[in-house]
Design a protein around this motif. Structure first.
Motif, short mmCIF file in Angstrom:
data_model
loop_
_atom_site.label_atom_id
_atom_site.label_comp_id
_atom_site.label_asym_id
_atom_site.label_seq_id
_atom_site.Cartn_x
_atom_site.Cartn_y
_atom_site.Cartn_z
N GLN A 863 0.85 -1.19 0.00
CA GLN A 863 0.00 0.00 0.00
C GLN A 863 0.89 1.25 0.00
OE1 GLN A 863 -3.53 -0.26 2.46
NE2 GLN A 863 -3.12 -2.42 2.84
N PRO A 864 0.41 2.33 -0.62
CA PRO A 864 1.28 3.49 -0.93
C PRO A 864 2.12 3.99 0.24
CG PRO A 864 -0.84 3.76 -2.00
CD PRO A 864 -0.95 2.52 -1.17
N MET A 865 1.52 4.23 1.41
CA MET A 865 2.30 4.76 2.53
C MET A 865 3.43 3.80 2.91
SD MET A 865 1.40 7.74 4.08
CE MET A 865 1.63 7.58 5.85
N MET A 866 3.11 2.53 3.03
CA MET A 866 4.11 1.55 3.42
C MET A 866 5.15 1.37 2.32
SD MET A 866 3.79 0.17 6.41
CE MET A 866 2.58 0.13 7.73
N ARG A 867 4.68 1.23 1.09
CA ARG A 867 5.61 0.96 -0.01
C ARG A 867 6.60 2.11 -0.18
NH1 ARG A 867 6.41 -2.70 -3.59
NH2 ARG A 867 7.34 -2.25 -5.63
N ALA A 868 6.11 3.34 -0.07
CA ALA A 868 7.00 4.50 -0.20
C ALA A 868 8.09 4.46 0.87
CB ALA A 868 6.19 5.78 -0.10
N GLU A 869 7.71 4.12 2.10
CA GLU A 869 8.68 4.08 3.19
C GLU A 869 9.70 2.97 2.98
OE1 GLU A 869 8.99 5.84 6.19
OE2 GLU A 869 7.00 6.48 6.83
N PHE A 870 9.24 1.76 2.63
CA PHE A 870 10.16 0.64 2.44
C PHE A 870 11.10 0.90 1.25
CE2 PHE A 870 6.94 -2.09 4.77
CZ PHE A 870 7.77 -2.34 5.86
N MET A 871 10.54 1.42 0.15
CA MET A 871 11.37 1.73 -1.03
C MET A 871 12.41 2.79 -0.70
SD MET A 871 8.45 1.78 -4.01
CE MET A 871 9.58 2.46 -5.22
N SER A 872 11.99 3.80 0.06
CA SER A 872 12.87 4.91 0.38
C SER A 872 14.04 4.45 1.24
CB SER A 872 12.09 6.00 1.10
OG SER A 872 12.90 7.10 1.43
N LEU A 873 13.76 3.63 2.24
CA LEU A 873 14.83 3.15 3.11
C LEU A 873 15.75 2.22 2.34
CD1 LEU A 873 16.08 3.08 5.91
CD2 LEU A 873 14.53 1.21 6.50
N THR A 874 15.18 1.34 1.50
CA THR A 874 16.00 0.44 0.69
C THR A 874 16.92 1.24 -0.23
OG1 THR A 874 14.26 -1.23 0.73
CG2 THR A 874 15.92 -1.44 -0.99
N ALA A 875 16.37 2.29 -0.85
CA ALA A 875 17.18 3.15 -1.72
C ALA A 875 18.33 3.78 -0.94
CB ALA A 875 16.30 4.22 -2.35
N ARG A 876 18.06 4.21 0.26
CA ARG A 876 19.10 4.86 1.09
C ARG A 876 20.20 3.86 1.44
NH1 ARG A 876 18.22 9.41 5.57
NH2 ARG A 876 20.40 9.59 6.30
N VAL A 877 19.79 2.62 1.81
CA VAL A 877 20.79 1.61 2.18
C VAL A 877 21.65 1.25 0.97
CG1 VAL A 877 21.11 -0.77 2.95
CG2 VAL A 877 19.41 0.69 4.07
N LEU A 878 21.02 1.08 -0.22
CA LEU A 878 21.73 0.62 -1.41
C LEU A 878 22.31 1.76 -2.24
CD1 LEU A 878 19.24 -2.16 -2.63
CD2 LEU A 878 21.32 -2.44 -1.23
N GLY A 879 21.84 2.99 -1.95
CA GLY A 879 22.30 4.13 -2.74
C GLY A 879 21.72 4.15 -4.13
N GLU A 880 20.51 3.63 -4.31
CA GLU A 880 19.88 3.55 -5.64
C GLU A 880 19.00 4.77 -5.88
OE1 GLU A 880 17.81 -0.05 -6.31
OE2 GLU A 880 19.58 -1.34 -6.03
N LEU A 881 19.43 5.65 -6.77
CA LEU A 881 18.69 6.89 -7.02
C LEU A 881 17.35 6.65 -7.71
CD1 LEU A 881 18.68 9.92 -6.71
CD2 LEU A 881 19.93 10.10 -8.89
N PRO A 882 17.24 5.75 -8.71
CA PRO A 882 15.92 5.53 -9.33
C PRO A 882 14.87 5.06 -8.31
CG PRO A 882 17.65 4.63 -10.71
CD PRO A 882 18.31 5.01 -9.43
N LEU A 883 15.32 4.20 -7.39
CA LEU A 883 14.39 3.71 -6.38
C LEU A 883 13.97 4.84 -5.45
CD1 LEU A 883 12.99 1.10 -5.47
CD2 LEU A 883 14.90 0.69 -3.91
N ALA A 884 14.91 5.74 -5.12
CA ALA A 884 14.59 6.89 -4.27
C ALA A 884 13.60 7.81 -4.98
CB ALA A 884 15.87 7.64 -3.92
N GLU A 885 13.78 7.98 -6.31
CA GLU A 885 12.85 8.82 -7.08
C GLU A 885 11.46 8.19 -7.10
OE1 GLU A 885 13.42 11.68 -8.09
OE2 GLU A 885 15.56 11.92 -8.46
N GLU A 886 11.41 6.86 -7.26
CA GLU A 886 10.11 6.18 -7.27
C GLU A 886 9.41 6.31 -5.93
OE1 GLU A 886 8.22 1.72 -8.19
OE2 GLU A 886 10.38 2.08 -8.45
N ALA A 887 10.19 6.24 -4.85
CA ALA A 887 9.62 6.39 -3.52
C ALA A 887 9.03 7.78 -3.35
CB ALA A 887 10.68 6.13 -2.45
N TRP A 888 9.74 8.79 -3.85
CA TRP A 888 9.21 10.16 -3.72
C TRP A 888 7.96 10.34 -4.57
CZ3 TRP A 888 8.19 13.95 -0.99
CH2 TRP A 888 7.73 15.16 -1.53
N THR A 889 7.91 9.72 -5.73
CA THR A 889 6.71 9.82 -6.57
C THR A 889 5.48 9.32 -5.81
OG1 THR A 889 8.03 9.53 -8.58
CG2 THR A 889 5.66 9.08 -8.74
#
Length: 936
Positions: A863-889
């Motif tokens: 669900q959007p709230m959860m998925r955004a948070e999990f994607m954002s943290l995963t992006a931060r740990v891995l340093g993946e900018l596309p994933l961070a952008e998707e999380a912000w979207t």
């Protein structure tokens, strides 16, 4: 009342080789011998307080406990059996000179519950029950001249008898073997044998001081005084006197004790004779000659004045202060009471202290010292020494403390029950015997009032009681209060002990109980009482009738009416948040109807899940889907959609149509709350507010306190996570509490948790902690299982905001484990999300990443709230900018500034890693602005 159930002791005695006897003797001689045999056996039974139930050929059956119970009926039965054997020996000695025969018998003794008629005046008072059969069968296993006692009798007399264990024996007519002992003799009649005098002595300082004071006056004034300790059986009167006497003898006093017996051979002065003999020993002289009959058989052998002179002379010759203890003065003969009073008056120059013990019913006039029950802490100390506390849970010990009502003997018996692996909610046999004797000593009218009151419960109102007794109960209630069997409880009355109520109820005939439960239910129903209470009494009546006969055309409607009332009461309790009562009532209803009532099945499933029994509740909810009731299926589907995860809002929209058509405000309240929670999961908090307020309105119409609390709690969560500043959120939460929280503790708790986070956002951690403490106390007291998950979760959020990441981690691990045990997928994934964030901030990136991946794989993590948070943290740990952008979207589609701020901060970190310093600064500035706007 037409009958009763009683605990009795049965003696079954039969002649051996009686057929051969009849072959050898002339019928007239045989008749003469048998009449002598019957008379000797009857005399022994009756002299010990028993009644001859019947003569069956050569067998004699005696019953102890009819028509009036005695606390020592089993012991009386054993003594009578030994006396019967002795009487037969004497009869054989008489017959030896006339006929060449010798009679021999064997006997069986057992104690237990029987059914009996109340009125024994018609001759033989018939008793029926397994105890009769066991006593008869034990008799057949005894050797000639032998006496076997069964397990029930042994439990009541074990320490007072000399026995030899035989182990388990087979008896005709019983599938299982029974334990038996061979009776060898009766030990000395001393309370120390049957009581735990080895237990520690607690909280009797006041009584000991009073004894010291009176004894000092006796010694100083060289006079005689009497002090009577008054208290209920089991409070430790005898033990107190003996404990104190040890110190008195060390100070030079001579001590002797005697006990007044409720029956038996010997004169009424035996207790005084035993006390004198114990204190003075064997003396010689004219005074002793006067007292010869007193010492020999407890009777006066001279005129009272001469006896008083002789006693005074012997006491004066002792040359030391004397303490004479007379136990159980309530059983004293009039002659003993007169003699004690005379001695107190006449012994003006001899230092003598007469210490008596008595129960309230038979206590003499003052001066007396009342012995009160022990305090709860004293009982805890005592129970901890009598019971292996490491082998039993604390709640079992508290159960014993509560049920013993401060009575050490009650406590000992309950502890023994636990030691034998039995349920401490049962009444130990020795206590039943003691309390039965008290109740049987009452007038018939008083017993009837107690029986009616026992059906109502531990506490009862006068109006309810008079409805069952068909008249005024003022006088009998006053007498029962005076006898300390009942006591005032505000505007009502209650039994002085739960054990008394249980015994009275157990000894009322089942048919009578069933009638009284039905009558009480009708009275309560007419008075507008709670349907659950009415249903409980109807269910008890139904079960009692089924124990007496198979269900028939009369009992089946009773069952259906009981189930209907229980279901209504259970649903009502569930709506009002009384979860333990809801489970109790709905389980009772389900036991009566099985799966025949879909509402009961579905509501019981909900209630079990709510108290933490997901394993028992979820299968019932799934079963409700299959029972053909669409409305109840929608309720079950809605509940399961939340537990199973996914999109509860979709199911709620479908269910709302069914509820709308049925006019089901409760269902609509639940559907709207689920729709609102779905909007929250999507990050649309302003939209959620509309659905939640609709749900609140329907909850109010349905008088559904749980749903009201759910809607209000969700509204408070929106104020925390939504766009309003924290200060506004605090004000609105406080408005919600003023409007809906008065007298509604569940509302206070569920709104208090998000309010605590809002206080923390404002920097007021003191108020935040106080709000969480109140919420936890309320939910724990109400038995709400979900408190084990969301209290730690909210507490972790507050700890995190306060900079206590390690504390937050521990709390979130607790919350995750609790949510797993509750089978609550949404709560669990929320705990996993927050735990991953806290672990990352403590430098545990690998663990944080693993949890984030776990969350993303969870259906609720999609669900959007959860998925955004999990994607954002995963992006931060891995340093993946596309994933961070998707999380912000995803985050940008929500109206949650706190979540958006975390996602922007994560993207800022990733941008910095990729060398985009300008973008990182812009994201950090935007995140700071969002946090600042929320924390205003």
């Amino acid at each position: 009342m037409s009958g009763a159930r009683k605990q009795v002791a049965v003696v079954f005695c039969d002649l051996t080789e009686s057929t051969a006897l009849s072959e050898r003797l002339d019928p007239e001689s045989l008749r003469t011998i048998m009449l002598g045999y019957y008379a000797a056996m009857r005399d022994c039974l009756e002299s010990h307080g028993g009644v001859v139930e019947k003569f069956i050929g050569d067998a004699v059956m005696g019953v102890f406990g009819l028509p009036t119970a005695h606390e020592d009926d089993a012991l009386r039965a054993a003594r009578a059996a030994l006396a019967m054997r002795g009487a037969l020996d004497r009869l054989n000695d008489e017959l030896a000179g006339r006929v060449d025969v010798r009679l021999n018998v064997r006997m069986g003794i057992e104690a237990g519950e029987v059914a009996t008629a109340d009125d024994a005046s018609a001759g033989q008072a018939l008793v029926t029950g397994e105890v009769v059969n066991v006593a008869a069968r034990l008799q057949t296993q005894a050797p000639p001249g032998g006496i076997l006692i069964g397990e029930g009798a042994h439990a009541l007399t074990g320490r007072l008898l000399t026995t030899a264990p035989l182990g388990a024996v087979s008896v005709r007519g019983k599938a299982e073997q029974v334990r038996a002992w061979r009776l060898l003799g009766v030990r000395e009649d001393d309370p120390a044998i049957n009581r735990r005098f080895d237990a520690p002595f607690v909280n009797r300082d006041r009584a000991l001081t009073e004894l010291d004071t009176v004894f000092a006056a006796v010694v100083e004034l060289h006079t005689c005084k009497r002090l009577t300790l008054v208290g209920e059986a089991g409070l430790g009167k005898t033990r107190l006197v003996r404990f104190w006497a040890e110190s008195a003898t060390r100070r030079g006093a001579l001590f002797g004790t005697g006990r007044c017996a409720p029956y038996g051979e010997g004169g009424g002065l035996r207790a005084l004779a035993d006390a004198l003999r114990g204190a003075l020993g064997e003396q010689q002289g004219p005074a002793t000659d006067v007292l010869r009959c007193l010492f020999a058989n407890g009777t006066l052998g001279a005129a009272p004045d001469e006896t008083v002179w002789a006693v005074a002379t012997c006491l004066e010759a002792a040359g030391a202060p004397v303490v004479l203890a007379i136990d159980d003065l309530h059983w004293a003969s009039p002659e003993l009471l007169d003699l004690l009073a005379t001695l107190e008056d006449r012994l003006s120059a001899v230092p003598v202290l007469l210490v008596c013990t008595a129960r309230p019913d038979g206590a003499p006039a003052p001066p007396s010292l009342e012995l009160r029950p022990l305090l709860a802490d004293d009982c805890r100390r005592l129970s901890s020494t009598l019971l292996d506390t490491t082998a039993h849970q604390a709640d079992v010990l508290e159960q014993v403390v509560r049920r013993c009502e401060g009575n050490p003997f009650y406590l000992e018996q309950l502890v023994a029950l636990i030691g034998d692996g039995m349920d401490p909610e049962q009444v130990p046999p020795a206590l039943r015997a003691l309390l039965s004797a008290r109740v049987d000593a009452l007038r018939p009218g008083e017993r009837h009032v107690l029986a009616c009151a026992s059906v109502i419960g531990r506490e009862f109102g006068r109006a309810e009681l008079e409805a069952l007794c068909d008249g005024d109960v003022g006088e009998p209630l006053a007498r029962l209060t005076g006898k300390q069997l009942v006591e005032p409880s505000g505007a009502r009355h209650r039994f002085a002990s739960t054990l008394i109520q249980q015994v009275v109820y157990a000894e009322t005939a089942k048919s009578t109980r069933a009638d009284l439960h039905e009558r009480l239910a009708a009275h309560l129903d007419a008075a507008g009482d709670q349907p659950g209470t009415v249903g409980t009494h109807l269910a008890l009546a139904y079960r009692l009738r089924c124990e007496l006969a198979r269900p028939d055309a009369e009992t089946v409607p009773l069952r259906d009416t009981a189930a209907d009332r229980l279901a209504k009461g259970g649903e009502q309790a569930l709506r009002h948040g009384d979860l333990s009562r809801a489970v109790h009532l709905l389980e009772d209803a389900h036991a009566l109807t099985g799966d025949g009532n879909p509402l009961v099945v579905e509501r019981l499933g909900e209630a079990r899940v709510a108290v933490g029994d997901a394993a028992g509740g979820v299968p019932l909810l799934r079963r409700a889907l299959e029972l053909g009731d669409e409305r109840m299926a929608c309720h079950a589907r809605l509940y399961l959609s939340y537990l199973d995860g996914g999109l509860p809002g979709v199911r709620a929209l479908e269910a709302a149509e069914v509820f709308e058509a049925a006019g089901d405000d409760l269902g609509l309240a639940r559907a709207m709350v689920r729709i609102g929670q779905q909007a929250q999961a999507d990050g649309r908090f302003a939209q959620a507010r509309t659905a939640l307020e609709r749900g609140l309105g329907h909850a109010i119409l349905a008088d559904a306190e749980m749903e009201r609390a759910m809607a209000l709690g969700a509204l408070a969560v929106s104020l925390w996570l939504g766009p309003e500043p924290a200060s506004v959120g605090v004000s609105r939460c406080e408005e919600l509490l003023r409007a809906h929280g008065r007298g509604r503790r569940t509302v206070q708790a569920v709104v208090g948790c998000p309010l605590a986070v809002l206080h923390a956002l404002n920097g007021d951690f003191g108020r935040a902690e106080a709000a969480l403490t109140r919420a936890e106390a309320i939910l724990s007291e109400l038995g709400h299982a979900y408190a084990t998950a969301f209290i730690p979760m909210f507490s972790a959020t507050v700890a995190h905001l306060a900079g206590r990441a390690a504390d937050a981690e521990l709390l979130l691990r607790r919350a995750r484990d609790a949510a797993t045990a509750l089978a609550d997928a949404q709560l669990r994934v929320t705990a996993v999300r927050d735990l991953a964030r806290v672990l990352y901030e403590q430098g545990q990136g690998a663990q944080a990443y693993a949890l984030a991946r776990e969350g993303m794989a969870d259906p609720d993590g999609a669900q959007p709230m959860m998925r955004a948070e999990f994607m954002s943290l995963t992006a931060r740990v891995l340093g993946e900018l596309p994933l961070a952008e998707e999380a912000w979207t995803l985050a940008a589609t929500t109206d949650s500034p706190l979540m958006q701020a975390r996602v922007l901060a994560d993207r800022a970190h990733v941008r910095a890693v990729h060398g985009d310093a300008v973008g990182a600064r812009e994201d950090l500035a935007a995140a700071g602005a969002l946090r600042a706007g929320k924390e205003r």
